[in-house]
Design a protein around this motif. Structure first.
Motif, PDB file in Angstrom:
ATOM      1  N   TYR A 137     -76.856 -55.362  74.005  1.00  0.00           N
ATOM      2  CA  TYR A 137     -77.609 -54.925  75.183  1.00  0.00           C
ATOM      3  C   TYR A 137     -77.460 -55.924  76.322  1.00  0.00           C
TER       4      TYR A 137
ATOM      5  N   LYS B   8     -78.076 -58.088  79.558  1.00  0.00           N
ATOM      6  CA  LYS B   8     -79.265 -58.750  80.092  1.00  0.00           C
ATOM      7  C   LYS B   8     -79.527 -58.298  81.530  1.00  0.00           C
ATOM      8  N   ARG B   9     -80.786 -58.283  81.897  1.00  0.00           N
ATOM      9  CA  ARG B   9     -81.181 -57.826  83.235  1.00  0.00           C
ATOM     10  C   ARG B   9     -80.516 -58.647  84.340  1.00  0.00           C
TER      11      ARG B   9
ATOM     12  N   SER C 210     -82.901 -51.142  76.488  1.00  0.00           N
ATOM     13  CA  SER C 210     -81.898 -51.369  77.517  1.00  0.00           C
ATOM     14  C   SER C 210     -82.505 -51.681  78.870  1.00  0.00           C
ATOM     15  N   GLU C 211     -81.870 -52.621  79.565  1.00  0.00           N
ATOM     16  CA  GLU C 211     -82.320 -52.998  80.903  1.00  0.00           C
ATOM     17  C   GLU C 211     -81.705 -52.111  81.988  1.00  0.00           C
TER      18      GLU C 211
ATOM     19  N   GLN D 274     -84.405 -49.683  82.908  1.00  0.00           N
ATOM     20  CA  GLN D 274     -85.462 -50.461  83.553  1.00  0.00           C
ATOM     21  C   GLN D 274     -85.052 -50.839  84.978  1.00  0.00           C
ATOM     22  N   TYR D 275     -83.803 -51.247  85.146  1.00  0.00           N
ATOM     23  CA  TYR D 275     -83.324 -51.650  86.467  1.00  0.00           C
ATOM     24  C   TYR D 275     -83.377 -50.482  87.450  1.00  0.00           C
TER      25      TYR D 275
END
Length: 320
Positions: free
Chosen positions: A18, A20-21, A50-51, A54-55
């Motif tokens: 996964y 990273k942000r 998952s980012e 979210q992003y």
């Protein structure tokens, strides 16, 4: 059957990396103009971890998205999709609080019929696809004529299905390059994994890149060259009419013929400055030279008999 299922499970586990942000933000900041009024699909995702989802959910208004879709993957049971279309809760902003969850009949695999229908609806695909299925994944994106921005390994460029896409300027590298860390499941057991201060497990891999067909400024930046050709410094191959250039920084500004350069050249490739005319690495039984497939792969070599994996390029405009 039990052994088959175990091997299948191991393969799936090894694809659970996964992004990273911070890495997503660092790359996506260069693409803002591409997302206005677009449907974004994260089709190899786990929105609970998952980012990517979210992003985009936090940047929905800033990017001016039309819609955000994410599909969750399950190995052997039906899954679900998440969507954000607008300000459902009427709080004056669009974010993750406006998420709508819908059950799927299938498992969320990017190759499933349901996922393909969502792909058809989307404008841009942004995700970290399973590296083990990258060739199949990219083929699907081109089959449905989709714009995309995905995480990959630079070594994928040498695949017979992928290299021609670079040579034909249908796909190129994004901004991020080099080593990158990924969040991994607790059961991931490898020497490159470690538990960080936040209690989560991460694994670090080299040669990570982003692949895209979205036009970016980097692609049009001219490589600044300073060296001039001399027969003493640039050795000709014994078995091919071209010269060996050991590093991108040493590409001569004034050589008119073919030059063999490392695969890392793709990070600096400007199609207005150079043309890719071939490659000498093994493309599953053929190499491409001057746009034509040759029957047998053969690495270029010089007197030392040391073999090289090289991309063959030429200047479009030679600087005298």
């Amino acid at each position: 059957m039990a052994s088959h299922n175990l091997n299948k499970a191991k393969k799936i586990k090894f694809d659970e990396f996964y992004t990273k942000r911070a890495d997503i933000e660092d790359e996506l900041k260069h693409y803002k103009e591409h997302f206005k009024n677009k449907v974004v699909f994260c089709n190899c995702d786990d929105p609970s971890i998952s980012e990517f989802y979210q992003y985009f959910s936090t940047q929905f208004d800033r990017l001016g998205l039309k819609k955000l879709i994410s599909t969750h993957y399950e190995t052997e049971k039906p899954s679900y999709k998440l969507e954000i279309i607008g300000d459902i809760n009427k709080d004056g902003k669009v974010n993750i609080q406006d998420t709508k969850e819908t059950k799927l009949k299938q498992n969320g695999d990017f190759r499933s019929d349901e996922s393909i229908e969502l792909l058809k609806e989307s404008d841009i695909v942004v995700t970290n696809p399973p590296f083990s299925l990258l060739r199949e994944y990219i083929a699907q994106l081109f089959e449905y004529n989709k714009k995309f921005l995905i995480v990959a390994n630079i070594n994928s460029t040498t695949c017979k299905e992928i290299f021609p896409l670079y040579a034909e300027n249908k796909m190129w590298l994004g901004y991020k390059q080099g080593a990158q860390e990924f969040l991994v499941p607790d059961y991931y057991d490898n020497k490159n994994a470690y538990v960080a201060k936040d209690g989560k497990k991460y694994a670090k891999f080299g040669n990570i890149c982003w692949l895209t067909n979205l036009d970016i400024k980097k692609r049009h930046e001219e490589l600044d060259l300073y060296k001039k050709y001399s027969p003493e410094e640039y050795t000709k191959y014994d078995n091919y009419d071209g010269i060996e250039v050991g590093s991108v920084a040493n590409i001569p500004m004034d050589y008119e013929g073919n030059m063999g350069v490392p695969v890392s050249f793709l990070y600096k490739y400007n199609p207005e400055q150079f043309e890719i005319v071939g490659a000498d690495f093994d493309l599953a039984g053929a190499v491409i030279i001057d746009g034509k497939h040759k029957p047998k792969p053969q690495r270029f070599y010089i007197e030392s008999n040391r073999k090289y994996a090289r991309i063959i390029i030429r200047h479009k405009k030679v600087k005298k």
